[in-house]
Design an enzyme around this catalytic site. Structure first.
Site: not given
Length: 466
Positions: A130, A135
């Protein structure tokens, strides 16, 4: 310089990442939402969210698009005791490497309870990895870029990035699944400050050896970033660069692009007590359920999203074999140089294999070899005939050795070159005589003067003049 030497020189240059990136997917070209799947099941990060399918999201006006922008919103009207409605999109296209460039005009703000992200992930998490490009959670001020993997992956501080290294273990079983994380150390990189500055561009350059993330604030975006010929080697230091004790090529496979905005859950909920509990006087779930107006700024506005590949593969390709159709002549017919060849300077170009088996011109000065990108050189088609090679750039560097002094004169036109003028007549290539009297084609300009001096000395010795 025989062809073997020239080929070795070409390989050395081609493996430095000079080959130009090629646009593979422009997500704003056509129907944006048809290129994604809508997540319709429970949030795997245990967020207090109700993800909507495309039909429901359209009806609730959680998704909007025009010819040049896309909006992804969350519900900011109703109290939602079962989780706040939002969308999570996963690209239908799967990638093994590439350069991802996204221009974001607005992202969800630094809002208590919100957890927005733009990221990539493989279907077999965490074993296929990932990559979190943008974020953050709650009232966070700076972007946190993170990798999550299976066992055996860690990074180090290679001093190749401007951000702050927070954690080094990418393996999700270590450090409470924080992953290996680099936080931006300055600028308006996330949330409310990002939006106040007009947004910006993030670029993620994922190769077989490393993952680099760049950030460009609005007003400071290089022209090639928003064009169709991006060149990461000219962008300076990235904000994050992940490399070290990790086999990137095996740790990150079958990646899909993901947008989502969730709430609370495994991260925002876990760190709720650091600041948001005191600010709100509520639990995360209570706050998100009962304060819809707080989430009016929890939306994405995307100006552009493009994915590029380096020659159709990694930006650090393994060298390919020479095309079987390429055979520099051992003997070339002699003729007097054309009048146009009597100029005081000329340029020569050699070639490097691309990742697809095609060929690319190399730089033509020692400075270019060490630093110049290849994006300005036109790629030739895969396994081409010699006559199809791209000509040299129109502004060659000066070389003091005149063309007419080149040993043995210049070959004329022949069927070898497609029946037209040979490349060296048009300023594309040079040629030189080997010691055995044969000719080789494609000597780099930076080696010509040295070769010419050596050849003159050799002829003088042979004639008893030295």
């Amino acid at each position: 310089m025989h062809f073997t030497t020239l080929f070795t020189y070409a390989i050395a240059a081609s493996t430095t990442g000079w080959a130009a990136y090629v646009l593979e997917d422009d997500y704003m070209d056509g129907d944006f939402f048809s290129k994604f799947s809508f997540w319709e099941t429970e949030d795997p990060t245990h967020g207090f969210v109700a993800y909507q399918n495309q039909s429901a999201a359209t009806e609730q006006k959680l998704i909007e698009s025009t010819s040049n922008q896309v909006n992804l919103l969350v519900d900011s009207t109703y109290k939602t005791p079962n989780g706040r409605p939002s969308v999570r999109l996963t690209s239908n296209k799967i990638y093994q490497s590439g350069l991802v460039i996204i221009d974001v005009a607005h992202m969800p703000g630094s809002i208590c309870g919100a957890w927005p992200a733009f990221w990539t992930v493989g279907p077999d998490w965490p074993n296929q990895g990932e990559i979190d490009i943008i974020e953050g959670v709650n009232d966070q001020a700076m972007n946190k870029m993170t990798l999550h993997t299976g066992p055996g992956c860690s990074i180090g501080n290679n001093n190749a990035f401007s951000g702050s290294l927070e954690t080094t273990t990418c393996d999700v079983s270590g450090e409470s699944n924080v992953g290996c994380q680099i936080e931006a150390s300055g600028g308006a990189t996330y949330g409310t400050s990002f939006n106040a500055a007009g947004g910006g561009v993030y670029a993620m350059d994922w190769t077989s050896k490393s993952i680099a993330i760049y950030f460009f604030p609005r007003g400071s975006i290089p022209s090639d970033v928003t064009g169709n010929s991006p060149n990461p080697s000219s962008w300076g230091q990235p904000v994050a660069h992940f490399s070290g004790g990790c086999d990137i090529s095996s740790a990150f496979t079958n990646q899909q692009l993901v947008f989502d905005t969730t709430f609370c859950g495994d991260w925002a909920g876990k760190v709720w007590g650091e600041s948001c509990a005191a600010k709100t006087g509520k639990t995360c779930e209570e706050w998100v359920a009962n304060n819809p107006k707080e989430f009016k700024e929890a939306y994405w506005t995307i100006n552009s999203l493009k994915v590029y590949q380096n020659g159709g593969g990694s930006s650090e390709p393994e060298p390919s074999a020479a095309p079987s159709s390429y055979a520099p002549p051992n003997s070339v017919p002699q003729s007097a140089p054309p009048s146009s060849a009597g100029q005081s300077s000329f340029q020569t170009v050699s070639v490097a294999p691309s990742s697809t088996g095609g060929w690319l011109p190399l730089p033509t000065s020692s400075d270019a070899v060490s630093s110049a990108p290849m994006s300005s050189y036109a790629p030739a088609p895969s396994n081409p005939a010699v006559s199809s090679y791209a000509p040299a750039p129109s502004s060659p560097p000066e070389v003091s050795t005149p063309a007419e002094s080149s040993p043995g004169g210049w070959p004329g036109a022949s069927p070898t070159w497609g029946g037209g003028p040979p490349p060296w007549e048009s300023g594309g290539w040079g040629q030189h005589e080997n010691r055995d009297g044969s000719y080789a084609v494609g000597i780099p300009a930076q080696h010509y003067r040295q070769h010419a001096r050596h050849l003159r000395a050799h002829k003088m010795r042979r004639a008893g003049m030295h």
